[in-house]
Structures are given as C-alpha cells and as structure tokens.
Design an enzyme around this catalytic site. Structure first.
Site: not given
Length: 327
Positions: A53, A214, A216-217
């Site tokens: 990362y 999920l 909703g954006k």
C-alpha cells in the site's frame, strides 16, 4: 464498539476495521492522523494495511502515527505480504520473500510484532506448505501473533486451513481470510464462506461498500472527487456501475429511507452481521467519511429489511455450489 473473536482464536478485534489502502498516496499524514484518532476514540482496534500500500508508505505512516497518537497495545495491527511489483509474477509466496517482507514491514511500522500477518494472495508457483511454513516461523519467532490469508478461493483456503490444523501445536491455525464481500459481490458465499465457517476461520470483508457504489453517490452521476472520477481508481469502480448493481443500490436507498439511516449504514450493517463475518474493513478519504461509517454501530437491520436485501442481491448458485440432491 463491539469486539469479536477473530475466527476460532482468542484474538478480539473491533467489528469494524480501518483500512489504509490510500494512505501515503491519496491520504496524507494529516488526514490519516485524523482518521486514526477518530477510529480509536470510537473504540476501533483493527487497523489493516499491507506492504504494497503506497509502496510501503502506508505502513510507515501508520507506524509514525501509532508512536505519537495511540498506544501500540490498544491496536490490532494487521498487515500483508506476498504481492510484488513484477508484471511477470504478481505474487511471491516463497518463504524467503515472505519473511524478508515481514522484517521490512516491522521496520516501517516501528514495532517488534504485528498482531495479524496475512499472505496477500495465493502463489501457484510456490508449494503451499512452504508459504504456510513462513506463517509458522513468523508466529513462533514472535514477529506475528496470529496469521491469516487473503484472496484465497474456496479450495485454496480449505487446503491451507486443513494443513495447519493437521499438526496442532506445531503449525499455526489460520485466524482469518480477507476477501471482497458486499451486497454487490457475494461470490464468497459459494465456497469461501462455507469453508471458513466449517474450519473456524474469520472473514474480514474488504470493499464492504461495493467500492463506494453502495453509498448511492453514483446513482445520477460520477462525483468529481470520487474514486470513480480518478484515472487510477475508475477501472476499480466501473464493474459495479451496471444495471444489476443499480437495482441493488436502489433497494439499499429505499431501505435507508425507511429506517431514517444512510445507504452507507444499511450496506455496512448488512455485511457486518452476515454469518462468519468478523469485521468489514472500511477505507475513508477523510475523518468525516470515517465517522459516517462508524455511525453504523448503532444500527441493526430489522429481519424483513435484511431478507429483502438478501433477495434483491442474491447470487445465482447452481450445481455444484448448492445441495445437488435437491436439483
């Protein structure tokens, strides 16, 4: 925050984990510090990272913040090894590579041990017993307290966990498996999750919010500051912007409206409370986003809402995944 046992072990972790995928790359030191402080003050303990990362910067940044902000003993630090920046060989599960990677991770994290050390992915070019021996050495030497795997399919997880259980007291039992799992990605329910439940391995879902979809954006457009608008991350989000996903997102939004909650809370509560799940790993751009995710602690989905979401997102399970005797 509620604490849960990680698999069939004595290790307890917060039922929401903090992900650091973007630390040192898109998330700077200031935002990372704010996230870690908010997470810890909310009772969060599990912080998940990996040696790749940010090219190692995520581990280094976490190590610097733990030294300044949070007592080391109050966090469960999980990291991974095995992914390599080699286009010809994406994963290296050899004993030599894994143990060298662990030592490098400990140096970046500024700690003598990690609480959970995970093999990042299955390496088909290395004998599995050699890969697993690295976990045994890490635990027996005190450099890791517990061990797990990540991105192992069903047969790979079952083989690895069974191998470890075959010599109790000599080999380290697998505590966890980290896999993508959400209302938009339920593939682990076919074989991975049944194997994990049977073998006492705890599931740590990654991308529990369907790569952000999920929330909703993306229902009407792609926000300019979202992953979907990022040149680097857009291909990661795009598979979940199809018509099937849209119907599931609409159902989540409807459920959220009925519960006076947010779509994020509904989607996260659903995966958090699935059988076998220990702690979804949540990544956030800033502390405000993280606080919105942590608010899920107060939400439990009513049975009728949960069943409705189960139905609308149900994956197709055919032979041999379901009970073939009923077909």
């Amino acid at each position: 925050m509620e604490q849960r046992h990680l698999g069939r072990t004595g290790l307890r972790v917060s039922r929401i984990g903090l992900g650091t995928l973007t630390w040192g790359r898109d998330t700077d030191e200031h935002d990372a510090a704010d996230q870690l402080k908010v997470f810890w003050e909310a009772g969060g303990t599990l912080v998940d990272t990996a040696d790749v990362y940010g090219g190692g910067d995520a581990e280094y940044l976490l190590g610097q913040l733990v030294e300044r902000l949070v007592p080391r003993g109050e966090l469960v630090i999980a990291t991974k090894a095995g992914s390599v920046p080699d286009p010809d060989r994406r994963f290296d599960g050899s004993r030599g590579h894994l143990l060298a990677a662990l030592d490098a991770s400990l140096a970046r994290l500024g700690t003598d041990y990690v609480d959970l050390w995970q093999v990042h992915a299955f390496d088909p070019d290395t004998p599995l017993d050699e890969t697993l021996q690295a976990l045994d050495i890490a635990v027996s030497s005190g450099r890791a307290r517990y061990a797990g795997v990540s991105n192992f399919c069903g047969w790979q997880l079952a083989k690895a966990a069974t191998w470890q259980l075959a010599a109790p007291g000599v080999r380290t039992r697998l505590a966890s498996t980290q896999m993508e799992y959400s209302l938009l990605q339920r593939g682990v329910e076919r074989e991975v999750l049944p194997a994990a439940l049977d073998l006492g391995v705890g599931l740590l879902p990654s991308s529990p919010l369907g790569r952000g979809v999920l929330t909703g954006k993306y229902r009407t457009a792609t926000p300019s500051d979202s992953r979907g608008a990022s040149e680097q991350m857009a291909p990661f989000v795009e598979p979940y912007l199809d018509e099937a996903a849209s119907g599931i997102v609409d159902a989540v939004v409807t459920a959220a409206d009925g519960l006076a909650a947010t779509p994020l809370e509904v989607a996260l509560a659903w995966v958090r409370d699935r059988p076998g799940v220990v702690a979804p790993i949540v990544g956030a751009r800033n502390a405000q986003q993280l606080m919105a995710a942590l608010s899920v602690e107060a939400l439990s989905l009513p049975d009728e809402i949960r069943r409705a979401l189960d139905d609308v997102s149900a994956p197709v399970h055919r032979y041999p995944d379901q009970d073939w005797s009923t077909l």
